[in-house]
Motif scaffolding. Structure first.
Motif, mmCIF file in Angstrom:
data_model
loop_
_atom_site.group_PDB
_atom_site.id
_atom_site.type_symbol
_atom_site.label_atom_id
_atom_site.label_comp_id
_atom_site.label_asym_id
_atom_site.label_seq_id
_atom_site.Cartn_x
_atom_site.Cartn_y
_atom_site.Cartn_z
ATOM 1 N N ALA A 161 0.826 -1.207 0.000
ATOM 2 C CA ALA A 161 0.000 0.000 0.000
ATOM 3 C C ALA A 161 0.859 1.255 0.000
ATOM 4 C CB ALA A 161 -0.929 -0.017 1.212
ATOM 5 N N ALA A 162 1.935 1.256 0.765
ATOM 6 C CA ALA A 162 2.799 2.434 0.843
ATOM 7 C C ALA A 162 3.505 2.695 -0.485
ATOM 8 C CB ALA A 162 3.823 2.252 1.958
ATOM 9 N N LEU A 163 3.950 1.640 -1.154
ATOM 10 C CA LEU A 163 4.647 1.800 -2.423
ATOM 11 C C LEU A 163 3.717 2.297 -3.524
ATOM 12 C CD1 LEU A 163 6.865 -1.428 -2.460
ATOM 13 C CD2 LEU A 163 7.643 0.915 -2.087
ATOM 14 N N ALA A 164 2.426 2.030 -3.392
ATOM 15 C CA ALA A 164 1.462 2.427 -4.418
ATOM 16 C C ALA A 164 1.166 3.924 -4.397
ATOM 17 C CB ALA A 164 0.162 1.642 -4.234
ATOM 18 N N VAL A 165 1.487 4.596 -3.305
ATOM 19 C CA VAL A 165 1.124 6.004 -3.156
ATOM 20 C C VAL A 165 1.835 6.872 -4.195
ATOM 21 C CG1 VAL A 165 1.239 8.009 -1.625
ATOM 22 C CG2 VAL A 165 0.564 5.775 -0.713
ATOM 23 N N ARG A 166 3.111 6.663 -4.401
ATOM 24 C CA ARG A 166 3.896 7.468 -5.345
ATOM 25 C C ARG A 166 4.569 6.558 -6.382
ATOM 26 N NH1 ARG A 166 4.980 12.560 -4.222
ATOM 27 N NH2 ARG A 166 7.071 12.463 -5.134
ATOM 28 N N ALA A 167 3.826 5.610 -6.891
ATOM 29 C CA ALA A 167 4.383 4.660 -7.858
ATOM 30 C C ALA A 167 4.782 5.382 -9.141
ATOM 31 C CB ALA A 167 3.370 3.566 -8.167
ATOM 32 N N ALA A 168 5.948 5.030 -9.673
ATOM 33 C CA ALA A 168 6.456 5.610 -10.911
ATOM 34 C C ALA A 168 6.249 4.619 -12.054
ATOM 35 C CB ALA A 168 7.943 5.925 -10.751
ATOM 36 N N ARG A 230 21.694 11.154 -7.165
ATOM 37 C CA ARG A 230 21.580 11.537 -5.752
ATOM 38 C C ARG A 230 20.671 10.528 -5.074
ATOM 39 N NH1 ARG A 230 17.151 16.016 -4.682
ATOM 40 N NH2 ARG A 230 15.620 15.502 -6.298
ATOM 41 N N ALA A 231 20.676 10.543 -3.752
ATOM 42 C CA ALA A 231 19.845 9.602 -2.986
ATOM 43 C C ALA A 231 18.907 10.415 -2.089
ATOM 44 C CB ALA A 231 20.714 8.664 -2.154
ATOM 45 N N THR A 232 17.677 10.587 -2.524
ATOM 46 C CA THR A 232 16.698 11.311 -1.716
ATOM 47 C C THR A 232 16.098 10.381 -0.672
ATOM 48 O OG1 THR A 232 14.847 10.794 -3.189
ATOM 49 C CG2 THR A 232 16.147 12.774 -3.699
ATOM 50 N N ARG A 233 15.495 10.955 0.342
ATOM 51 C CA ARG A 233 14.969 10.142 1.443
ATOM 52 C C ARG A 233 13.844 9.224 0.973
ATOM 53 N NH1 ARG A 233 13.722 13.484 6.789
ATOM 54 N NH2 ARG A 233 13.262 11.348 7.462
ATOM 55 N N ARG A 296 6.273 10.386 0.994
ATOM 56 C CA ARG A 296 6.508 11.833 1.005
ATOM 57 C C ARG A 296 7.197 12.291 -0.271
ATOM 58 N NH1 ARG A 296 9.231 12.121 6.976
ATOM 59 N NH2 ARG A 296 7.338 11.841 8.230
ATOM 60 N N ALA A 297 6.933 13.577 -0.611
ATOM 61 C CA ALA A 297 7.681 14.210 -1.690
ATOM 62 C C ALA A 297 8.930 14.843 -1.105
ATOM 63 C CB ALA A 297 6.825 15.269 -2.361
ATOM 64 N N ASP A 298 10.084 14.583 -1.714
ATOM 65 C CA ASP A 298 11.331 15.155 -1.219
ATOM 66 C C ASP A 298 11.397 16.651 -1.514
ATOM 67 O OD1 ASP A 298 12.858 12.912 -0.060
ATOM 68 O OD2 ASP A 298 12.678 12.097 -2.075
#
Length: 298
Positions: A161-168, A230-233, A296-298
């Motif tokens: 469910a968490a991965l589906a929120v901002r799926a690319a 880069r490695a965003t959170r 979250r959005a970085d």
């Protein structure tokens, strides 16, 4: 074996040396050298349907990886003989210790990016769907399942469910990048073995590599930085959660092979090791924080 090789046109009637390459739990890999070619003949073994392997897709996706400049060239495909013939890559095969080198880690990340930027693959790969299919196989056939596996089902679904929120959008992925599937020829890193390839979340690829190659937290961050710049959170959280998804799902592959394979290999321990990695992650103090950060959005 010699009779089989004589049925492959590029090898027929030629003097040749044959050396079996190490590894390959669902293939026998033969390096075949002739006066004109240096090839690898991949002889299929194991129950492809049971494990969810599509050999036609493997062939097409190996071709696509070669077009991306990261996979070995395809020389021949003979499903009637159960073989795929590819070019031999002369280089150093990684092991887990190879990733201790920052340069090797960065080169690996860039190789994965080349694959993902290449031609789209045939078929998709979704570990959540595959895990459900593997679990049905285990249950329907009465295969042995590691004790406590089902206890972590709710955590697995929370990750989904968490991965589906901002799926690319998905990209062409190998989906099985253990260390032995990275080959460094001194100029570039190549990626081999596309049995489980399909379009997927790029972070599954990175997370699968992280867990299969036993990367520590700093190495995971460096791999992502090499891949993304880069490695965003949020992306780092996504990679770490997908590492758990990989370990939890592939542990069932081990359970199936432990009961179905005739190879002399300890599949039970192989699967148990991955289950224990997933269980530690699902019950860790930082698990809830990862679920929050990935959305979250970085």
């Amino acid at each position: 074996m010699e009779a089989l090789l004589d049925r492959i046109p590029v090898l027929r009637g030629l003097p040749r040396s044959v050396v079996e390459l190490p590894g390959g739990l669902t293939n026998q890999n033969l390096r075949v050298t002739t006066p004109t070619d240096d090839l690898v003949v991949r002889r299929f073994r194991g129950d492809a349907a049971l494990l969810g392997i599509d050999r036609d897709a493997e062939h097409l996706n190996t071709r696509a990886a070669a077009q991306a400049g990261v996979g070995a060239p395809v020389v021949d495909y003979r499903p009637d003989l159960g073989v795929l013939v590819i070019g031999y890559i002369d280089g150093t095969t990684y092991d887990n210790g190879s990733f201790a080198s920052p340069d090797a880690l960065a080169r690996a990340g860039r190789a994965v990016r080349r694959l993902h930027d290449g031609p789209r693959f045939t078929g998709d790969f979704d570990m959540f769907a595959r895990q459900a299919g593997y679990l049905r196989t285990v249950q329907e056939r009465g295969f042995r399942l590691v004790e406590g596996y089902a206890d972590h089902g709710p955590a697995f679904r929370r990750v989904q469910a968490a991965l589906a929120v901002r799926a690319a959008p998905t990209v062409p992925c190998n989906n099985d990048l253990l260390a032995g599937n990275f080959v460094d020829d001194g100029t570039r890193v190549w990626l081999i073995d596309y049995e489980y390839s399909g379009n997927n979340d790029a972070c599954f690829e990175l997370g699968n590599t992280a867990t299969e190659c036993d990367l520590d937290d700093d190495q995971v961050e460096a791999l992502l930085a090499a891949y993304d710049g880069r490695a965003t959170r949020s992306r780092l959280a996504r990679v770490r959660l997908q590492a758990l998804v990989s370990a939890y799902g592939w542990s069932l592959w081990g359970a199936i092979q432990a009961c179905a394979s005739t190879l002399d290999f300890d599949f039970d321990s192989w699967g148990r090791e991955r289950f224990e990695k997933a269980a530690r992650g699902f019950t860790s103090r930082g698990f809830d924080a990862l679920l929050e950060e990935v959305a979250r959005a970085d």
